[in-house]
Scaffold this active site. Sequence first.
Site, PDB file in Angstrom:
ATOM      1  N   GLU A   1      38.105  48.834  77.602  1.00 62.95           N
ATOM      2  CA  GLU A   1      37.279  49.261  76.324  1.00 62.95           C
ATOM      3  C   GLU A   1      38.261  48.972  75.233  1.00 62.95           C
ATOM      4  OE1 GLU A   1      34.204  50.157  76.113  1.00 62.95           O
ATOM      5  OE2 GLU A   1      34.148  50.090  78.237  1.00 62.95           O
TER       6      GLU A   1
ATOM      7  N   HIS B   1      16.536  46.034  84.550  1.00 57.02           N
ATOM      8  CA  HIS B   1      16.648  45.226  83.554  1.00 57.02           C
ATOM      9  C   HIS B   1      15.380  44.327  83.264  1.00 57.02           C
ATOM     10  CE1 HIS B   1      20.667  46.090  84.573  1.00 57.02           C
ATOM     11  NE2 HIS B   1      21.121  45.309  83.450  1.00 57.02           N
TER      12      HIS B   1
END
Length: 841
Positions: free
Chosen positions: A556, A685
């Site tokens: 991150e 997805h």
Amino acid sequence: MWNGLIFMCSTMWTLALVCGNPQLQLPTPQPEIFYNGYTPNVATTPAQLRADRDRSQRYGPPYADDGGGGGSSSSSDDGLDDFRYGQTYDERMRLGYAYPTPRLNFSDRVNDSPFSGGDANRYANHNYGPTSSTDRNYNDFNNLNNNNYRIDGRVNDQYNYNNNPNVEFVNVNQRNRFENPYLPNQDRFNLNQQYGDRQRYQQDRRHQQELEKLRNLLVETDQKGSLECTANVAAQWNFETNVNDFTQSEALNAQQRYVEYQRITAEQSKHINKDLIFDRRLYRQLMLQSEVGPNALPLDVLDRYNRLLNEMLFLYNGASICAYQQPFQCDLHYIPNLKDIMAKSRDWDELQHTWVEYHRKAGRGMRDNYEQLIDVMQEVAYVNNVTNGGEYWYLAYESGNFRQDMDIVWEQIRPLYELLHSYVRRKLRDYYGPDRINRIAPIPSHILGNMYGQSWSNVLDIIIPYPGRKLIDVTPRMVEQGYTPLLMFQLAEEFFTSINMSAVGPEFYRNSVFEQPLDRRVLCEPSAWDFCNRHDFRVKICTDINQRSLISVHHEMAHIQYFLQYRHLPKIFRNGANPAFHQAVGDAIGLSVSTPKHLQTLGLLQRSLDESSYDINYLFTMAIDKIAFLPFALTLDNWRYDIFSGNVNKRIMNCHYWNLRERYAGIKPPVLRSEQDFDLGAKYHIPANIPYVKYFFSTVLQFQLYRRMCLAAGQYVPNDPRKPLHKCDIYRQPAAGNILKNLMSKGASQPWQEVLEETLGEGRLDGSALREYFAPLEEWLRLESLRTNEYVGWNYDGDYCKRSIETAGLQIFGGYYNGVSRSEGSIIMLILTIGLWLLTV
């Protein structure tokens, strides 16, 4: 939709410092003034979140972690099955909104210019082939009335626009659609013949005045976009860090406002004639700004598009099945029930029941909707000036041969994958028996520990090369040494400053959320946020004290570093060079942080583990996650490319998927499938219409980046067993950090091929770095296959999918079919057919 965004959170030691009400007030402040990085003396404001081209909206928290934080996922997402799980929030927000078409704010300014496009309908349905302009005030720039054309298509005027490079530019196979066509030394586009005209325009005072007006217009758009982006991201942040009805309503309203602003900007950009823009970056900025994906659709078609996605997601989220041999327990959902069964069960029949029933419940019902979506995607391509839906699907990668390029990369990696596949098949055959797994056939997908067969990590207990050698886990040492979430982020920050990158500053720690607060509900999927003002960057993550979270925190922080490095760019360029770059950078950092050498440096590992068995187990564990995933990701979007482009008829789309699955991965369904099924509908997805090939791209690119940094740091020497690639740690190596800074600072201002060429010296995606990283494992697998005389590769062992459901039903009986040859299957079918005929008689 919002219910699908819940991600649990975990520990932290000081709420006052990190989680102390970090919400923003929605009214946005007046912008600070900065200077546009490429237009000297022209002021602009803090810019956008990113302008992410891999989605139709450019808003929302962009980048989520690939594997950490220790939380549970929501029931609407199967992202946790990806080793890079996450990066789904912004992609879920792809849905457009049906609003009345807004009036353009700047039309009066734009139309009084040589850059005015005049008729918005003059663009042909091609890959960004801008046609010539019609300027009512300044005919020197525009001599393209109908009288200038001859029957043979040439132009009588002194400016031969038939040779205009913009016309050549229509051919996506020849040219990057975002490049300014007027570049020197491009003889194949005959530009040198037009140098005199170009020079004349550049020196013309009126042209310079209009160009300056256009720059000012873009600055104004950039300022407005920054404010709109900040307001939207603030509302999304407020919702995700304090989930209630009010913040949800505010988030939806802010999202709608931002979508409307994007539609205005895109329409405005389309009305600007780009033929006479010689500034390459200016040209690229306009092209990117004019892309809005499905939001460019007419409002009625946009409403239909949104409705189709919502209906498919409703079916996906609501899919539940009955437990194996428990017909009265029928409330099992994918997360957490079915996912857990597929990961932990070793009962062949239970796994097959779970796989078949879930694919039937989740996928089959949405097939009709998906067939309608295929038609709508053709309209999405049309309104975005792309030839078909397949080309639109790979539009963000700026290559006319992207599918072929990815196939070439896969062929580089395929020898390693086939060795891995062969070894895993042997281990599973030893476990389940040769009557169920053929030694030369594809592997049934339901026994790989994952509903989709995309990661094999959950069957590591069966297939690990050296069961007696434990994998490295520093979690107990972290607990002993009193690690906290704050300390983990401080270590990550120090990692980046040690390689000559930027510190994040106190604002980052003050505003970020590292732990689930006790006083409110938080959607705590790991994600990095850019608030569009060049200084407010945050992370939202639920941090556990374990090794996985340590790597996730560094991942991150890599996104935050990316934000910091390209914050000087205009709003539209504040993004990765393509949709995969952000993820690849974070994963490349993770490769370094997870090495035993780095863990020793942190004092979390007491001794070096030089035994080859530890190395093989370590590399094998990574391979069954990363390498095993590659053919699945490639199959998923190559299938969509084929369907959306019309290369494959939608009437055979389920069988086409299994053909690709067998071709790329050597995986087959546990039972025979038919065209009544829609097995890909069980993958989130697909009903959400989120691109997937970026995961393939980022998985390969991370090793490419890692290799270049390790070479610069002197930590990797090819063919030197003392410095293998998989043991490289770039910590405290500024040379490696400078390469990363150079790549990050370019943002999306150049095509990704140029970014790689200028930073790595490699102008394309290359699978050789991955092969070098796993070279010790590949050699070990090769020797194993020789030792056991195992067949490497796979042979097609019968039809996996039939168009006729009646035919499929006859062969499903028995649960597996890989022991039956094609000729034997034909004989059985003939006998069954005759038997049925006799019964009817």
